[in-house]
Design a protein around this motif. Structure first.
Motif, PDB file in Angstrom:
ATOM      1  N   ARG A 175      99.938  41.548 102.568  1.00 19.19           N
ATOM      2  CA  ARG A 175     100.795  41.068 103.666  1.00 19.19           C
ATOM      3  C   ARG A 175     100.553  41.844 104.954  1.00 19.19           C
ATOM      4  O   ARG A 175     100.555  41.260 106.045  1.00 19.19           O
ATOM      5  N   GLY A 178      97.169  40.551 106.277  1.00 16.64           N
ATOM      6  CA  GLY A 178      97.287  39.221 106.870  1.00 16.64           C
ATOM      7  C   GLY A 178      98.053  39.222 108.172  1.00 16.64           C
ATOM      8  O   GLY A 178      97.682  38.520 109.128  1.00 16.64           O
ATOM      9  N   THR A 179      99.119  40.003 108.241  1.00 13.84           N
ATOM     10  CA  THR A 179      99.899  40.075 109.481  1.00 13.84           C
ATOM     11  C   THR A 179      99.063  40.669 110.601  1.00 13.84           C
ATOM     12  O   THR A 179      99.107  40.202 111.752  1.00 13.84           O
ATOM     13  N   SER A 182      96.733  38.119 111.816  1.00 14.39           N
ATOM     14  CA  SER A 182      97.414  37.000 112.480  1.00 14.39           C
ATOM     15  C   SER A 182      97.592  37.247 113.965  1.00 14.39           C
ATOM     16  O   SER A 182      97.868  36.322 114.731  1.00 14.39           O
ATOM     17  N   ARG A 184     100.046  39.171 115.192  1.00 11.27           N
ATOM     18  CA  ARG A 184     101.463  39.331 115.503  1.00 11.27           C
ATOM     19  C   ARG A 184     101.880  40.776 115.726  1.00 11.27           C
ATOM     20  O   ARG A 184     103.008  41.029 116.134  1.00 11.27           O
ATOM     21  N   GLN A 338      96.445  35.127 103.328  1.00 12.89           N
ATOM     22  CA  GLN A 338      96.466  33.857 104.054  1.00 12.89           C
ATOM     23  C   GLN A 338      97.895  33.458 104.404  1.00 12.89           C
ATOM     24  O   GLN A 338      98.164  33.002 105.538  1.00 12.89           O
ATOM     25  N   ALA A 340     100.332  35.297 105.087  1.00 15.37           N
ATOM     26  CA  ALA A 340     100.833  36.146 106.170  1.00 15.37           C
ATOM     27  C   ALA A 340     100.200  35.806 107.513  1.00 15.37           C
ATOM     28  O   ALA A 340     100.518  36.451 108.514  1.00 15.37           O
ATOM     29  N   GLY A 341      99.310  34.843 107.531  1.00 14.30           N
ATOM     30  CA  GLY A 341      98.731  34.400 108.796  1.00 14.30           C
ATOM     31  C   GLY A 341      97.306  34.818 109.041  1.00 14.30           C
ATOM     32  O   GLY A 341      96.731  34.515 110.095  1.00 14.30           O
TER      33      GLY A 341
END
Length: 424
Positions: A175, A178-179, A182, A184, A338, A340-341
């Motif tokens: 996570r 992925g974050t 992403s 973010r 994936q 998590a973006g």
């Protein structure tokens, strides 16, 4: 050197427990305010505990309890302090640079909506020229308030449902990866983490030459003959050990190609915990009974190939978990990264990268385990086993032995030569 001026916040930073005690409540108040962890109208009015801890591979550590003029919900009084320096132990002090990325990560972890649980940072700063820094966080209350007891590395027989705990562990690592991918997380903070895969390690290994590798492999064979109780039968077989003499030098010869493959697969590069083993985690269940995991001890945190992080999370697990759940955990990592973006890693490539990285770590770091055990336990004999209290109660022997066992077991069951052949 008692105090230095931190590079990030420009405040004096204590280098030792004694300096922190001397700075007292005034230092803590100013530090917590500067870091955004304490309001301007609140202050630390008393230190009620300042107790040094032993253990760990770098720096000195403290349990710190404080009182505030205005206690508030979420403003914890039970804290943990980690110094980068250990002036009394030159070996431990060499690891002082590991705190540099931890300090940046502490600021990043205060980002609203940060995707995983970490010990809440209260203050962190670092002086790069001297390698002097301090990290103060909330303390994890193991065994209280729904948090499970702390688990020790490579003693998973004491853990209920290890497979469930490793799923929670892998989920947390994925996570964050992925974050990060992403977009973010604040770019001005994540940009401070380099992509330097070889830097994600504790200490510098001795140069490994082909002759040195051959000697280590020969010593491993002799170790297997003298201590059959310390390694499983499948990795002690003459046929497998002979195959190592063929394949391990090829891993060394292709080292640059392995690092290049790990670096050049962009969708597999993300911000990760490098050593997310169970001893660097804590676990709890939510109201629905679902197990969750938080991660601590972020030394060497950086952008890396996610296979390195997955190996770091699983390297101390029992071989039975690798046999029964390896493929499942690789798939879980891909799903969670994936979700998590981030980009979805290629599961086959992730598995190949993990095996190649594992082989490099094995020949570089873990083939010296026989020599270490021979030095520390000169009276070990044919019936000595990992259950011997001198090994089981000593993480510096127990963990490397389990990791070497995993390297040899995976080398035999998963193969390495096929993964080498897939390199360009």
């Amino acid at each position: 050197m008692d105090w230095v001026v931190g590079d990030r916040l420009g405040l004096p930073v204590p280098a030792t427990a004694e300096a922190l005690r001397d700075g007292g409540e005034a230092f803590l108040t100013n530090a917590f305010r500067a870091f955004g962890a304490l309001g301007e109208h609140n202050r630390v009015v008393r230190i009620t505990r300042c107790e040094e801890l032993t253990g760990g591979s770098t720096g000195r550590k403290l349990l710190l309890d404080v009182q505030y003029s205005y206690p508030q919900p979420g403003l914890r009084t039970d804290l943990f302090v980690k110094f980068s320096r250990d002036f009394d132990d030159p070996v431990r002090d060499r690891g002082r640079t590991q705190m540099a990325p931890e300090v940046v990560f502490a600021a990043l972890a205060r980002t609203p909506g940060f995707p995983i649980a970490v010990p809440c940072p209260r203050f962190a700063d670092y002086h790069a020229d001297s390698g002097t820094g301090i990290l103060i966080t909330d303390r994890i209350a193991f065994g209280h308030n729904g948090i499970e007891r702390q688990y020790h590395k490579c003693r998973d027989d004491e853990m209920p449902r290890p497979d469930e705990h490793y799923r929670a562990l892998v989920t947390a690592v994925a996570r964050l990866a992925g974050t990060h991918r992403s977009g973010r997380l604040p770019a001005e903070l994540t940009a401070a983490f380099p992509v330097d895969l070889r830097a994600a390690t504790v200490g510098e290994p001795a140069p490994l030459t082909p002759d040195r590798l051959r000697r280590r492999l020969s010593r491993l064979e002799e170790f297997c003959r003298r201590h059959p109780g310390l390694l499983p039968p499948d990795v002690r077989s003459p046929r497998f050990l002979a195959s190592l003499h063929e394949e391990a030098p090829e891993v060394l010869r292709r080292e640059a190609a392995i690092w290049r493959a790990l670096r050049d697969t962009d969708d597999h590069i993300a911000l990760c915990h490098w050593n997310a083993n169970v001893d660097n985690a804590w676990f709890w269940r939510d109201s629905a009974g679902i197990l969750h995991c938080g991660l601590m001890d972020w030394g060497c945190v950086s952008r890396m190939n996610v296979a390195m992080a997955l190996w770091g999370a699983l390297c101390g697990a029992p071989t039975t978990l690798w046999d029964s759940h390896f493929g499942e955990l690789v798939g879980l990592f891909c799903d969670e990264m994936q979700a998590a973006g981030g980009p979805r890693p290629d599961a086959a490539v992730l598995r190949r990268h993990l095996m190649l990285y594992m082989a490099l770590m094995g020949i570089t770091w873990l083939l010296d385990v026989p020599a270490r055990i021979d030095r520390r336990l000169p009276d070990a004999d044919a019936i000595t086993s990992p259950a011997d209290p001198r090994i089981r109660e000593d993480e510096s022997l127990r963990a490397p032995l389990q990791m070497l066992t995993n390297v040899l077991h995976l080398w035999r069951t998963e193969g390495v030569s096929g993964h080498l052949a897939a390199l360009h």
